[in-house]
Write a protein that holds these residues in place. Structure first.
Motif, PDB file in Angstrom:
ATOM      1  N   GLN A 105     -46.950 -46.218   6.445  1.00 43.76           N
ATOM      2  CA  GLN A 105     -45.721 -46.912   6.844  1.00 43.76           C
ATOM      3  C   GLN A 105     -45.999 -48.297   7.419  1.00 43.76           C
ATOM      4  O   GLN A 105     -45.086 -49.114   7.527  1.00 43.76           O
ATOM      5  CB  GLN A 105     -44.959 -46.068   7.871  1.00 43.76           C
ATOM      6  N   THR A 116     -55.067 -39.700  -3.007  1.00 39.27           N
ATOM      7  CA  THR A 116     -54.156 -38.774  -2.345  1.00 39.27           C
ATOM      8  C   THR A 116     -54.865 -37.681  -1.557  1.00 39.27           C
ATOM      9  O   THR A 116     -54.320 -37.166  -0.573  1.00 39.27           O
ATOM     10  CB  THR A 116     -53.219 -38.121  -3.369  1.00 39.27           C
ATOM     11  N   GLN A 171     -49.849 -36.287   3.456  1.00 38.94           N
ATOM     12  CA  GLN A 171     -48.786 -35.294   3.480  1.00 38.94           C
ATOM     13  C   GLN A 171     -47.511 -35.820   2.823  1.00 38.94           C
ATOM     14  O   GLN A 171     -46.646 -35.040   2.412  1.00 38.94           O
ATOM     15  CB  GLN A 171     -48.500 -34.871   4.928  1.00 38.94           C
ATOM     16  N   SER A 172     -47.377 -37.140   2.765  1.00 36.05           N
ATOM     17  CA  SER A 172     -46.236 -37.771   2.107  1.00 36.05           C
ATOM     18  C   SER A 172     -46.663 -39.159   1.658  1.00 36.05           C
ATOM     19  O   SER A 172     -47.722 -39.656   2.056  1.00 36.05           O
ATOM     20  CB  SER A 172     -45.034 -37.864   3.055  1.00 36.05           C
ATOM     21  N   PHE A 173     -45.826 -39.786   0.846  1.00 33.71           N
ATOM     22  CA  PHE A 173     -46.144 -41.108   0.313  1.00 33.71           C
ATOM     23  C   PHE A 173     -45.062 -42.107   0.713  1.00 33.71           C
ATOM     24  O   PHE A 173     -44.075 -41.743   1.351  1.00 33.71           O
ATOM     25  CB  PHE A 173     -46.301 -41.040  -1.205  1.00 33.71           C
ATOM     26  N   THR A 174     -45.256 -43.340   0.330  1.00 38.40           N
ATOM     27  CA  THR A 174     -44.296 -44.382   0.655  1.00 38.40           C
ATOM     28  C   THR A 174     -43.857 -45.081  -0.613  1.00 38.40           C
ATOM     29  O   THR A 174     -44.564 -45.065  -1.626  1.00 38.40           O
ATOM     30  CB  THR A 174     -44.924 -45.405   1.632  1.00 38.40           C
ATOM     31  N   ASN A 175     -42.693 -45.674  -0.569  1.00 38.72           N
ATOM     32  CA  ASN A 175     -42.183 -46.438  -1.701  1.00 38.72           C
ATOM     33  C   ASN A 175     -42.573 -47.894  -1.506  1.00 38.72           C
ATOM     34  O   ASN A 175     -42.216 -48.505  -0.507  1.00 38.72           O
ATOM     35  CB  ASN A 175     -40.662 -46.285  -1.787  1.00 38.72           C
ATOM     36  N   ARG A 214     -49.048 -29.451  -5.799  1.00 37.77           N
ATOM     37  CA  ARG A 214     -47.855 -29.552  -4.952  1.00 37.77           C
ATOM     38  C   ARG A 214     -46.859 -30.471  -5.645  1.00 37.77           C
ATOM     39  O   ARG A 214     -47.210 -31.258  -6.517  1.00 37.77           O
ATOM     40  CB  ARG A 214     -48.217 -30.128  -3.578  1.00 37.77           C
ATOM     41  N   PHE A 235     -44.174 -33.591  -5.887  1.00 31.64           N
ATOM     42  CA  PHE A 235     -44.003 -34.941  -5.362  1.00 31.64           C
ATOM     43  C   PHE A 235     -43.148 -35.715  -6.348  1.00 31.64           C
ATOM     44  O   PHE A 235     -42.952 -35.286  -7.491  1.00 31.64           O
ATOM     45  CB  PHE A 235     -45.360 -35.630  -5.148  1.00 31.64           C
ATOM     46  N   ASP A 236     -42.639 -36.850  -5.911  1.00 29.16           N
ATOM     47  CA  ASP A 236     -41.787 -37.673  -6.754  1.00 29.16           C
ATOM     48  C   ASP A 236     -42.648 -38.651  -7.550  1.00 29.16           C
ATOM     49  O   ASP A 236     -43.093 -39.673  -7.021  1.00 29.16           O
ATOM     50  CB  ASP A 236     -40.769 -38.424  -5.885  1.00 29.16           C
ATOM     51  N   ASN A 244     -42.217 -42.682  -7.922  1.00 35.41           N
ATOM     52  CA  ASN A 244     -42.682 -43.686  -6.953  1.00 35.41           C
ATOM     53  C   ASN A 244     -43.960 -44.376  -7.423  1.00 35.41           C
ATOM     54  O   ASN A 244     -44.355 -45.398  -6.852  1.00 35.41           O
ATOM     55  CB  ASN A 244     -42.945 -43.039  -5.592  1.00 35.41           C
TER      56      ASN A 244
END
Length: 361
Positions: A134, A149, A159-163, A180, A182-183, A186
């Motif tokens: 972030q 990753t 644990q999560s990603f950013t756009n 797992r 994920f989108d 992105n």
């Protein structure tokens, strides 16, 4: 056969169902009278495997028609060079997230091609945690952002990603792809060696957004050019036929076992079992990764005494547990619990860990 519990970090174990299917078809693929090891990559049988594998991957990851799926040789290490060769043009900067050994290798290769910058790093934390995405610091001339990753050696995972908006986001997902949900939208490019969750060594999967291909320079060797491979349907040169065949079987196995979300639930249960065994050991076992960055693929841990770690590995081998020695750069212990590793195998390991602690703790 002796019972073996395979916790190797890669090449990793394969589901027994897949291995049995390979065994059945190794001499005669689909009634052709030819082995998959000798069939022509120009045959209609292989082209069907190639096309079906691309479609299966798109379905499992819910990838839109904006993307091309490529099956290439050379593994992820070749992608460390191909990414900057294709996209790090003069006057632009490759922005890299430095999270450990594998991201470091990608950075080292990019430096040979062009200018790079570190967008975020956890080096000050000895790579025991993942960097904060972030608060990345992106160079104004950033051509792309690259991240890894899951770091197999340290046992850390985003644990999560950013756009990243208009800036292409590129990811090395070699050790956690299809483990797992994920989108995928992105990302502009995803690459992954197959030998951990998707098959055997020898094939790397590249998922690339079609508009990225327009950025590729014509002045790089064709064999390193994503656009050339995409335009040829991954058949520009002789592909890793057996590797793609095995990927095909693994994709069907994931589909037949409930898809990515079902695999993710199973992987989380396995990881929770191992981490709870470590955390509830009263300090006998020590987790090596920051709890907020723990990997569901590679569980790294240690014991307070080097002598006990050696004893642990010796006894584990006698009980059929394979691959528990940590990477040479990190030492200690590591259990890699990729998709094919079952909950029962993890339970056998935690039972052994509990017994070992009871006797030596």
């Amino acid at each position: 056969m002796n019972q073996v519990f395979n916790f190797n970090a890669g090449p990793a174990g394969l589901p027994s169902e897949v291995m049995l299917e390979v065994q059945e078809e190794i001499l005669d693929l689909q009634g052709t009278g030819l082995s998959i090891l000798e069939i022509s990559h120009r045959s209609k049988e292989y082209e069907a495997i190639n096309d079906e594998s691309q479609q299966l991957l798109k379905q499992l990851l819910q990838i839109s028609s904006e993307y091309e799926v490529l099956f290439l040789q050379g593994g992820a290490s070749t992608q460390f060079a191909m990414v900057p060769m294709n996209f790090l043009t003069a006057g632009r900067v490759g922005s890299y997230v430095h999270s450990g050994t594998w991201s470091g290798k990608a950075i080292a290769e990019a430096l040979k091609i062009g200018e790079t910058a570190i967008a975020a790093s956890s080096e000050e934390d000895q790579f025991k945690k993942m960097p904060d995405l972030q608060h990345m610091k992106l160079h104004p001339k950033t051509a792309y952002v690259h991240l890894t990753t899951n770091e197999t050696i340290a046992g850390t995972q985003f644990q999560s990603f950013t756009n990243t908006g208009e800036i292409p986001l590129i990811a090395d997902m070699s050790s956690d792809i299809l483990s797992r949900s994920f989108d995928a939208s992105n990302f502009s490019l995803i690459y992954a060696g197959a030998q951990k969750n998707l098959g055997a060594s020898g094939v790397v999967i590249v998922i690339v957004k079609r508009d990225m291909l327009n950025r590729v320079s014509a002045h790089i060797p064709d064999i390193m050019n994503y656009r050339v491979h995409a335009n040829s349907g991954s058949l520009y040169n002789t592909p890793p036929v057996f590797g793609v065949y095995l990927v095909n079987l693994m994709l069907k196995w994931i589909r037949n076992n409930g898809g990515v979300k079902a695999i993710e639930r199973r992987n989380q249960l396995k990881a929770d079992l191992l981490y709870s065994t470590i955390d509830e050991s009263g300090g006998f076992y020590m987790g090596l990764a920051d709890p907020q960055s723990r990997s569901t693929m590679n569980v790294t841990f240690g014991i307070s005494s080097d002598d006990l770690e050696k004893k642990f590995l010796q006894e584990a081998a006698q009980h059929g547990f394979v691959g528990l020695k940590g990477h040479r750069d990190a030492g200690h212990l590591r259990a890699s619990i990729y998709n094919a590793v079952t909950f029962e195998q993890c339970k056998a390991l935690t039972d052994f860990m509990a017994d070992f602690q009871k006797r030596f703790g």
